[in-house]
Design a protein around this motif. Structure first.
Motif, PDB file in Angstrom:
ATOM      1  N   VAL A 277       0.859  -1.185   0.000  1.00  0.00           N
ATOM      2  CA  VAL A 277       0.000   0.000   0.000  1.00  0.00           C
ATOM      3  C   VAL A 277       0.895   1.234   0.000  1.00  0.00           C
ATOM      4  CG1 VAL A 277      -1.795   1.268   1.225  1.00  0.00           C
ATOM      5  CG2 VAL A 277      -1.810  -1.238   1.232  1.00  0.00           C
TER       6      VAL A 277
ATOM      7  N   THR B 280       0.054   6.665   2.591  1.00  0.00           N
ATOM      8  CA  THR B 280      -1.328   7.151   2.561  1.00  0.00           C
ATOM      9  C   THR B 280      -1.502   8.321   3.512  1.00  0.00           C
ATOM     10  OG1 THR B 280      -2.135   4.924   2.040  1.00  0.00           O
ATOM     11  CG2 THR B 280      -3.728   6.500   2.939  1.00  0.00           C
TER      12      THR B 280
ATOM     13  N   GLU C 241       0.656  10.979   7.488  1.00  0.00           N
ATOM     14  CA  GLU C 241       0.992  10.077   6.397  1.00  0.00           C
ATOM     15  C   GLU C 241       1.427   8.734   6.978  1.00  0.00           C
ATOM     16  OE1 GLU C 241       3.140  10.726   2.238  1.00  0.00           O
ATOM     17  OE2 GLU C 241       4.624  10.515   3.859  1.00  0.00           O
TER      18      GLU C 241
ATOM     19  N   PHE D  12      -8.856   8.853   3.461  1.00  0.00           N
ATOM     20  CA  PHE D  12      -7.682   7.989   3.413  1.00  0.00           C
ATOM     21  C   PHE D  12      -7.030   8.082   2.037  1.00  0.00           C
ATOM     22  CE2 PHE D  12      -9.700   6.416   7.147  1.00  0.00           C
ATOM     23  CZ  PHE D  12      -8.775   5.700   7.880  1.00  0.00           C
ATOM     24  N   GLY D  13      -7.015   9.273   1.459  1.00  0.00           N
ATOM     25  CA  GLY D  13      -6.402   9.498   0.156  1.00  0.00           C
ATOM     26  C   GLY D  13      -7.047   8.650  -0.926  1.00  0.00           C
ATOM     27  N   ASP D  14      -6.222   7.968  -1.708  1.00  0.00           N
ATOM     28  CA  ASP D  14      -6.719   7.139  -2.798  1.00  0.00           C
ATOM     29  C   ASP D  14      -7.495   5.912  -2.318  1.00  0.00           C
ATOM     30  OD1 ASP D  14      -5.559   8.884  -4.585  1.00  0.00           O
ATOM     31  OD2 ASP D  14      -3.736   7.673  -4.863  1.00  0.00           O
ATOM     32  N   LEU D  15      -7.410   5.595  -1.020  1.00  0.00           N
ATOM     33  CA  LEU D  15      -8.105   4.421  -0.487  1.00  0.00           C
ATOM     34  C   LEU D  15      -9.575   4.684  -0.227  1.00  0.00           C
ATOM     35  CD1 LEU D  15      -5.397   3.167   2.046  1.00  0.00           C
ATOM     36  CD2 LEU D  15      -5.775   2.425  -0.317  1.00  0.00           C
TER      37      LEU D  15
END
Length: 261
Positions: free
Chosen positions: A173, A176, A191, A244-247
Motif C-alpha cells: 500500500v 497514505t 501520512e 484515506f487518500g486514494d483508499l
C-alpha cells in the motif's frame, strides 16, 4: 475458597462495573470515576470483563489503543484493549455518511483508524478504512488515565467500517495521507508509510492479550488498530469527513446516545 480480602476486592470491582454499565445504559454523565480508582491493569480488566458479561450484546471486535507516555513506566504496558459490540458497528460506502452516538455532556471523540477483520490465516485477513468513536459517561476519562479507559470498555462506543483495501498484504500500500475534518475544519492529518506493519502490530498485541486473559478471538473478529491522526474530541451535532487518500473517504455525524442503547 476466596479469603475476606479477595471477596472485598471482588465486591469493589463489581460496584464500579455496575455504576459504569448503568451510566452507559441510561446515557448519563458521571461526575467522577465511580469509587476508588484501581491501581493495576489487572483490576481494570477485571472490571471490563464484568461489564462485558453483563452487557446485552455480542462482542464483534476489539479496539487497540495506546497508553499515554506518562503512564507507560507506571504500568509497564504500551497498549490497551476494549470490546466493540455488534450493535455499535456501522458500515459505510465510499463517500457515504453515517450517524454515530456519543454521550451528551460527557466524553466523545473521532479517531480515523484501519480496521482489520481476522481470517482463518494471515492471507485471509481483510482490511478496511474506518474510524473508532470513542465515548464515555466520564467527561475526564482520558485525564484520569488508562485505568479508567480500560474499566469503561476501553472508552469505545462504536466503530465505522468503510471501503475495503483489497490485496493489502499482497501489494504494498503506497504511503497514505489520512486526514480528519470536523465541521469543515481539518483537525488532524498523518501520512502512514507502513500500513501492514502498523496493523500487524495491533493484531499481535490483541492476540497476546487475549491469550493471557483466556479470551476467545474467533475468525471474523474486527480489530480497530489505533488512532492514526489523533483523538479528536467532538460533541453530538458535529459532522466529520475522514479521508484515506486514494483508499477512499466517508463522512459521519455525531448524535446524542439514547438511553438503553
Amino acid at each position: 475458597m476466596m479469603n475476606a480480602q479477595a471477596i472485598s476486592r471482588q465486591a469493589r470491582l463489581r460496584e464500579i462495573s455496575s455504576a459504569l454499565v448503568i451510566a452507559r445504559r441510561s446515557a448519563s454523565a458521571l461526575p467522577s470515576f465511580p469509587g476508588e480508582l484501581p491501581d493495576s491493569f489487572d483490576d481494570a480488566y477485571a472490571i471490563q470483563q464484568l461489564s462485558r458479561e453483563s452487557w446485552e450484546d455480542e462482542v464483534a471486535g476489539w479496539k487497540v489503543g495506546g497508553v499515554p507516555p506518562d503512564f507507560i513506566d507506571t504500568f509497564g504496558e504500551t497498549h490497551l484493549v476494549g470490546p466493540i459490540f455488534a450493535k455499535s458497528v456501522k458500515y459505510v460506502g465510499p463517500g457515504e455518511s453515517v450517524d454515530m452516538p456519543v454521550f451528551a455532556r460527557a466524553f466523545g471523540a473521532i479517531e480515523p483508524e484501519f480496521i482489520v477483520q481476522l481470517g482463518e490465516t494471515l492471507a485471509h485477513d481483510r482490511l478496511f478504512i474506518g474510524a473508532e468513536i470513542a465515548s464515555s459517561p466520564l467527561p475526564a476519562i482520558n485525564d484520569i488515565g488508562p485505568i479508567a479507559v480500560i474499566s469503561d470498555f476501553g472508552n469505545n462506543n462504536g466503530m465505522i467500517i468503510g471501503p475495503e483495501i483489497v490485496g493489502w498484504r499482497e501489494h504494498t500500500v503506497a504511503p497514505t495521507l489520512v486526514a480528519c475534518e470536523i465541521d469543515d475544519q481539518q483537525v488532524g492529518a498523518c501520512e502512514v508509510r507502513d500500513v501492514v506493519g502498523s496493523v500487524d502490530q495491533a493484531i499481535a498485541f490483541l492476540l497476546s492479550h487475549a491469550d493471557r486473559r483466556r479470551i476467545e478471538i474467533p475468525v471474523g473478529t474486527y480489530i480497530s488498530t489505533g488512532a492514526i491522526t489523533g483523538i479528536h474530541e467532538a460533541e453530538a451535532g458535529a459532522s466529520s469527513r475522514i479521508s484515506f487518500g486514494d483508499l477512499g473517504d466517508f463522512s459521519l455525524t455525531l448524535i446524542e446516545a439514547p438511553a438503553s442503547q
